[in-house]
Design a protein around this motif. Structure first.
Motif, PDB file in Angstrom:
ATOM      1  N   ALA A   1      25.403 -27.283  14.290  1.00 53.20           N
ATOM      2  CA  ALA A   1      24.498 -26.373  13.583  1.00 53.20           C
ATOM      3  C   ALA A   1      23.479 -25.734  14.525  1.00 53.20           C
ATOM      4  O   ALA A   1      22.722 -24.872  14.111  1.00 53.20           O
ATOM      5  CB  ALA A   1      23.779 -27.124  12.471  1.00 53.20           C
TER       6      ALA A   1
ATOM      7  N   VAL B   1      20.903 -27.199  15.886  1.00 52.20           N
ATOM      8  CA  VAL B   1      19.566 -27.773  15.758  1.00 52.20           C
ATOM      9  C   VAL B   1      19.249 -28.624  16.981  1.00 52.20           C
ATOM     10  O   VAL B   1      18.100 -28.795  17.364  1.00 52.20           O
ATOM     11  CB  VAL B   1      19.487 -28.619  14.461  1.00 52.20           C
ATOM     12  CG1 VAL B   1      18.194 -29.375  14.374  1.00 52.20           C
ATOM     13  CG2 VAL B   1      19.653 -27.723  13.254  1.00 52.20           C
TER      14      VAL B   1
ATOM     15  N   LEU C   1      21.449 -16.788  18.266  1.00 50.80           N
ATOM     16  CA  LEU C   1      21.066 -16.087  17.043  1.00 50.80           C
ATOM     17  C   LEU C   1      22.290 -15.552  16.306  1.00 50.80           C
ATOM     18  O   LEU C   1      22.419 -15.682  15.097  1.00 50.80           O
ATOM     19  CB  LEU C   1      20.102 -14.937  17.358  1.00 50.80           C
ATOM     20  CG  LEU C   1      18.731 -15.352  17.885  1.00 50.80           C
ATOM     21  CD1 LEU C   1      17.759 -14.207  17.788  1.00 50.80           C
ATOM     22  CD2 LEU C   1      18.194 -16.575  17.167  1.00 50.80           C
TER      23      LEU C   1
ATOM     24  N   LYS D   1      24.377 -18.507  14.902  1.00 48.74           N
ATOM     25  CA  LYS D   1      23.759 -19.197  13.763  1.00 48.74           C
ATOM     26  C   LYS D   1      23.875 -18.389  12.481  1.00 48.74           C
ATOM     27  O   LYS D   1      23.814 -18.935  11.385  1.00 48.74           O
ATOM     28  CB  LYS D   1      22.283 -19.484  14.071  1.00 48.74           C
ATOM     29  CG  LYS D   1      22.088 -20.674  14.988  1.00 48.74           C
ATOM     30  CD  LYS D   1      20.631 -20.864  15.312  1.00 48.74           C
ATOM     31  CE  LYS D   1      20.437 -22.027  16.266  1.00 48.74           C
ATOM     32  NZ  LYS D   1      19.027 -22.168  16.662  1.00 48.74           N
TER      33      LYS D   1
ATOM     34  N   PRO E   1      16.399 -29.747   3.753  1.00 48.06           N
ATOM     35  CA  PRO E   1      15.124 -29.221   4.248  1.00 48.06           C
ATOM     36  C   PRO E   1      14.440 -28.346   3.204  1.00 48.06           C
ATOM     37  O   PRO E   1      14.551 -27.130   3.229  1.00 48.06           O
ATOM     38  CB  PRO E   1      15.530 -28.401   5.476  1.00 48.06           C
ATOM     39  CG  PRO E   1      16.932 -28.012   5.214  1.00 48.06           C
ATOM     40  CD  PRO E   1      17.537 -29.014   4.279  1.00 48.06           C
TER      41      PRO E   1
ATOM     42  N   HIS F   1      17.384 -15.860   6.970  1.00 48.17           N
ATOM     43  CA  HIS F   1      18.707 -15.597   7.530  1.00 48.17           C
ATOM     44  C   HIS F   1      19.011 -14.112   7.587  1.00 48.17           C
ATOM     45  O   HIS F   1      20.167 -13.716   7.710  1.00 48.17           O
ATOM     46  CB  HIS F   1      19.788 -16.339   6.740  1.00 48.17           C
ATOM     47  CG  HIS F   1      19.830 -17.807   7.065  1.00 48.17           C
ATOM     48  ND1 HIS F   1      19.045 -18.731   6.436  1.00 48.17           N
ATOM     49  CD2 HIS F   1      20.536 -18.501   7.993  1.00 48.17           C
ATOM     50  CE1 HIS F   1      19.278 -19.921   6.940  1.00 48.17           C
ATOM     51  NE2 HIS F   1      20.181 -19.818   7.886  1.00 48.17           N
TER      52      HIS F   1
ATOM     53  N   THR G   1      11.996 -30.369   7.283  1.00 46.33           N
ATOM     54  CA  THR G   1      12.202 -28.951   6.995  1.00 46.33           C
ATOM     55  C   THR G   1      12.312 -28.119   8.272  1.00 46.33           C
ATOM     56  O   THR G   1      12.743 -26.977   8.231  1.00 46.33           O
ATOM     57  CB  THR G   1      11.051 -28.383   6.132  1.00 46.33           C
ATOM     58  OG1 THR G   1       9.828 -28.889   6.632  1.00 46.33           O
ATOM     59  CG2 THR G   1      11.217 -28.782   4.695  1.00 46.33           C
TER      60      THR G   1
ATOM     61  N   ASP H   1      14.425 -28.457  10.425  1.00 49.30           N
ATOM     62  CA  ASP H   1      15.857 -28.183  10.604  1.00 49.30           C
ATOM     63  C   ASP H   1      16.250 -26.825  10.029  1.00 49.30           C
ATOM     64  O   ASP H   1      17.137 -26.167  10.552  1.00 49.30           O
ATOM     65  CB  ASP H   1      16.691 -29.275   9.922  1.00 49.30           C
ATOM     66  CG  ASP H   1      16.768 -30.521  10.791  1.00 49.30           C
ATOM     67  OD1 ASP H   1      16.227 -30.476  11.912  1.00 49.30           O
ATOM     68  OD2 ASP H   1      17.341 -31.522  10.351  1.00 49.30           O
ATOM     69  N   LEU H   2      15.594 -26.445   8.937  1.00 52.49           N
ATOM     70  CA  LEU H   2      15.903 -25.147   8.329  1.00 52.49           C
ATOM     71  C   LEU H   2      15.566 -24.021   9.308  1.00 52.49           C
ATOM     72  O   LEU H   2      16.355 -23.099   9.501  1.00 52.49           O
ATOM     73  CB  LEU H   2      15.114 -24.980   7.030  1.00 52.49           C
ATOM     74  CG  LEU H   2      15.267 -23.632   6.323  1.00 52.49           C
ATOM     75  CD1 LEU H   2      16.703 -23.396   5.908  1.00 52.49           C
ATOM     76  CD2 LEU H   2      14.358 -23.552   5.116  1.00 52.49           C
ATOM     77  N   LEU H   3      14.401 -24.140   9.943  1.00 50.44           N
ATOM     78  CA  LEU H   3      13.989 -23.103  10.896  1.00 50.44           C
ATOM     79  C   LEU H   3      14.869 -23.127  12.141  1.00 50.44           C
ATOM     80  O   LEU H   3      15.243 -22.087  12.678  1.00 50.44           O
ATOM     81  CB  LEU H   3      12.533 -23.316  11.294  1.00 50.44           C
ATOM     82  CG  LEU H   3      11.500 -22.978  10.219  1.00 50.44           C
ATOM     83  CD1 LEU H   3      10.122 -23.463  10.606  1.00 50.44           C
ATOM     84  CD2 LEU H   3      11.478 -21.486   9.972  1.00 50.44           C
ATOM     85  N   LEU H   4      15.199 -24.338  12.595  1.00 54.05           N
ATOM     86  CA  LEU H   4      15.979 -24.440  13.832  1.00 54.05           C
ATOM     87  C   LEU H   4      17.421 -23.999  13.636  1.00 54.05           C
ATOM     88  O   LEU H   4      18.059 -23.523  14.578  1.00 54.05           O
ATOM     89  CB  LEU H   4      15.939 -25.884  14.360  1.00 54.05           C
ATOM     90  CG  LEU H   4      14.592 -26.373  14.869  1.00 54.05           C
ATOM     91  CD1 LEU H   4      14.691 -27.802  15.364  1.00 54.05           C
ATOM     92  CD2 LEU H   4      14.065 -25.488  15.978  1.00 54.05           C
ATOM     93  N   SER H   5      17.955 -24.156  12.426  1.00 49.65           N
ATOM     94  CA  SER H   5      19.346 -23.745  12.209  1.00 49.65           C
ATOM     95  C   SER H   5      19.439 -22.287  11.759  1.00 49.65           C
ATOM     96  O   SER H   5      20.523 -21.732  11.695  1.00 49.65           O
ATOM     97  CB  SER H   5      20.016 -24.668  11.186  1.00 49.65           C
ATOM     98  OG  SER H   5      19.459 -24.456   9.911  1.00 49.65           O
ATOM     99  N   ALA H   6      18.299 -21.684  11.453  1.00 51.56           N
ATOM    100  CA  ALA H   6      18.307 -20.273  11.044  1.00 51.56           C
ATOM    101  C   ALA H   6      18.341 -19.389  12.298  1.00 51.56           C
ATOM    102  O   ALA H   6      17.927 -19.814  13.371  1.00 51.56           O
ATOM    103  CB  ALA H   6      17.065 -19.963  10.219  1.00 51.56           C
ATOM    104  N   PRO H   7      18.861 -18.165  12.135  1.00 51.48           N
ATOM    105  CA  PRO H   7      18.918 -17.277  13.308  1.00 51.48           C
ATOM    106  C   PRO H   7      17.559 -16.683  13.662  1.00 51.48           C
ATOM    107  O   PRO H   7      17.350 -15.485  13.552  1.00 51.48           O
ATOM    108  CB  PRO H   7      19.918 -16.194  12.879  1.00 51.48           C
ATOM    109  CG  PRO H   7      19.876 -16.201  11.394  1.00 51.48           C
ATOM    110  CD  PRO H   7      19.495 -17.568  10.963  1.00 51.48           C
ATOM    111  N   VAL H   8      16.630 -17.533  14.082  1.00 56.33           N
ATOM    112  CA  VAL H   8      15.325 -17.064  14.559  1.00 56.33           C
ATOM    113  C   VAL H   8      15.015 -17.749  15.890  1.00 56.33           C
ATOM    114  O   VAL H   8      15.456 -18.872  16.136  1.00 56.33           O
ATOM    115  CB  VAL H   8      14.191 -17.373  13.557  1.00 56.33           C
ATOM    116  CG1 VAL H   8      14.261 -16.487  12.351  1.00 56.33           C
ATOM    117  CG2 VAL H   8      14.206 -18.823  13.128  1.00 56.33           C
ATOM    118  N   THR H   9      14.262 -17.081  16.740  1.00 60.26           N
ATOM    119  CA  THR H   9      13.931 -17.661  18.041  1.00 60.26           C
ATOM    120  C   THR H   9      12.701 -18.563  17.906  1.00 60.26           C
ATOM    121  O   THR H   9      11.905 -18.394  16.974  1.00 60.26           O
ATOM    122  CB  THR H   9      13.615 -16.558  19.052  1.00 60.26           C
ATOM    123  OG1 THR H   9      12.484 -15.830  18.568  1.00 60.26           O
ATOM    124  CG2 THR H   9      14.770 -15.604  19.235  1.00 60.26           C
TER     125      THR H   9
END
Lengths: 334, 250
Positions: free
Chosen positions: A75, A77, A97, A100, A111, A129, B93, B95-103
């Motif tokens: 994932a 992470v 990016l 993901k 989460p 997203h 939570t 994990d949500l930010l880390l798995s999302a396509p954001v730097t």
């Protein structure tokens, strides 16, 4: 219970057939030589696998085998020490990016922000997203329907039951319609009805996505997955299609119970029987060659010889035996 | 993307009773001090006539008030920033930010912007008190503006330091304590500069309130503004690096 299981199995077989028809050669996830250590401990060791569209790949293993870490690596992470992960043709480490964008991930602990409502949480996740406001509204309506969340949109997540939170977590992973869905222990803490609903949902998703899920429950894999990978101490120790496995593992023994058992030699003489195990109290296990079960012969002989048959069960040596074998192997090693 | 994260952060703050309580406490305390300062000023008023330059209400009420407000911010900011990352790590939570396509930069800047908006709102509310004096007195709006700019820059620096320290631990209370300790150190570091050593100017330069003093006198120097901006940027940079490290170390 027995009935529901057979119902489940029948349904799974149907979707499996459907999946097989839909399965394409499109590679969604390609993992090579994935390794990750925490300090001195190597948690994931040279893991390799490929996921095609239409597959549901189950990672199975005892607790602490490195399943969750593998999920976290895939994932994005967690960063691997070495190895390559390609998601939908994009390298996860080179272009995180873009890669993901193609993943929907549900961690072991969903989460979710307790102080938000379900709608707020889902819309935040959708926007995160990269969905536009209008697109996220549409996606939310669709996903809430699909995950059975339509009635709880305005409820606070902190007040929801575990089952509902799990569903919100899954909904969140699906919002941006990613081709790859990674679910870490998706059915932990669900009651039997929710369990069936979520399994149905996963099977449905498997038809047009690629799904990776981890679990320590065999029944989970048997109920939902098309392929299975067994992990132990960070290594993959078995990988294959579930259907393949089941063919190999067709019943090879028959358990019988007799009120008036004949001498063992007589049982041994039955056609196709290779070995007889005396289980005591008139019970026997007849090991036979896989192609031909001596069921008819047993019935006939029992009637003619007056053995008074009261039990006749074909025994399935399924995944369970492989799993336990592998787990035991570890015990021995220690 | 930064705005999406900032909006959630701000919303999260207002959904918790903590932010409201802190806001109410600050306002209550400063209002009390404001009243005392006005009372003192009214007692002094007669004796000020003839002094050159004659100190006005801006010097004798507003500047001291803003100085106390700076102290209030010192106490309040660690409690606001402590949850930024540590809570997300504790609850999972992040994990949500880390798995999302954001730097990582977007995550850090988004969160910073969220908490900064709250702090600037607090400064705006504090500013209402001196502004109410405009009804009956003539204010030096230049000095007031400089003072508010100083207070805002100070808040921005505090928030950046607090944000960084909250990435270091999964325990909000530890983050708050560490932030408070760090800020207090920067607050009193010029005590070491009181001596006659060669290093004194460095300590004097490093102290947070030194740069506020000039601004409260209405003296806007680019050096002071740059100090606060550099202070903030340094801690934000550290936070971004740290977030990258969380991914590497797990």
């Amino acid at each position: 219970m027995e009935e529901s299981r057979s119902h489940d199995t029948a349904r799974r077989k149907r979707t499996l057939v459907k999946n097989a028809a839909l399965m394409t050669d499109e590679i969604l996830v390609q993992v090579e030589g994935l390794t990750r250590s925490y300090g001195e401990v190597r948690v994931v060791d040279a893991v390799e696998f490929t996921l095609f569209r239409g597959q549901i790949l189950g990672f199975l293993g005892p607790n602490g085998a490195g399943k969750s870490t593998t999920m976290r690596l895939v994932a994005g992470v967690l960063a691997p020490d070495s190895g390559r992960i390609t998601i939908n043709g994009v390298d996860l480490l080179d272009e995180p990016l873009r890669a993901k964008q193609s993943i929907g991930y549900l961690p072991e602990q969903p989460p979710l922000y307790r102080e938000l409502t379900v709608d707020e949480q889902l819309s935040y996740s959708a926007r995160l997203h990269g969905l536009s406001r209008a697109a996220s509204r549409q996606a939310m309506a669709r996903i809430k329907q699909r995950c059975g969340l339509a009635a709880v949109g305005r409820r606070l997540i902190g007040n929801l039951s575990k089952g509902y939170r799990q569903r919100v977590g899954i909904a969140q992973a699906l919002l941006h319609d990613p081709p790859v869905i990674v679910l870490d222990e998706p059915t932990v803490g669900l009651d039997p009805i929710q369990l069936r609903e979520i399994r149905d949902l996963i099977r449905e998703l498997g038809q047009d996505h690629g799904v990776i899920l981890s679990t320590h429950l065999l029944s989970e894999v048997q109920a939902t997955c098309t392929h299975v990978q067994i992990m132990r101490d960070g290594r993959l120790v078995y990988a294959g299609a579930l259907a393949e496995l089941e063919q190999h593992q067709q019943s090879t023994s028959l358990r019988i119970g007799l009120q008036a058992p004949p001498p063992v030699a007589l049982l041994r003489a039955l056609p196709a029987v290779e070995q007889v195990e005396d289980l005591g109290q008139g019970r026997f296990r007849l090991h036979h060659i896989a192609a031909a079960a001596p069921t008819q012969a047993v019935l006939e002989q029992a009637r003619m010889g007056g053995w008074e048959l009261w039990e006749l069960t074909p025994e399935h040596a399924g995944l369970e035996s492989i799993f336990i074998e592998l787990a035991l192997e570890r015990e021995v090693k220690r | 993307m930064i705005l999406v994260i900032a909006a959630r952060e701000l919303r999260g703050l207002f959904l918790s009773p903590l932010a409201w309580t802190l806001l109410a406490m600050t306002q209550g305390l400063l209002a009390w001090i404001f009243l005392i300062l006005i009372d003192e000023f009214r007692g002094l008023e007669g004796r000020l006539v003839g002094l050159d330059p004659m100190p006005g209400v801006t010097d004798l009420v507003i500047a001291p008030l803003l100085r106390v407000a700076a102290w209030a911010l010192l106490l309040l900011t660690p409690l606001l920033t402590m949850r930024l990352f540590s809570e997300e790590r504790r609850v999972g939570t992040l994990d949500l930010l880390l798995s999302a396509p954001v730097t990582p930069s977007e995550i850090v800047l988004g969160k910073y912007l969220g908490v900064l908006t709250f702090l600037l709102g607090t400064v705006a509310l504090i500013a209402l008190m001196p502004l109410s004096l405009a009804i009956g007195a003539t204010l030096d709006f230049g000095k007031l503006g400089a003072g508010l700019l100083g207070l805002s820059l100070l808040a921005a620096s505090f928030a950046a330091a607090g944000l960084y320290l909250s990435t270091l631990t999964a325990q909000p209370a530890v983050a708050a304590t560490a932030t408070f300790g760090l800020l207090l150190t920067f607050w009193i570091v010029d005590l070491a500069g009181a001596g006659q050593g060669a290093v004194s100017p460095i300590f004097n330069y490093l102290a947070l309130p030194r740069h506020l003093d000039a601004l409260l006198l209405g003296w806007v120097q680019s050096a002071d503004v740059a100090y606060y901006l550099l202070f903030s940027a340094a801690f934000l940079g550290l936070a971004i690096r740290r977030l990258d490290n969380i991914r590497l170390q797990g």
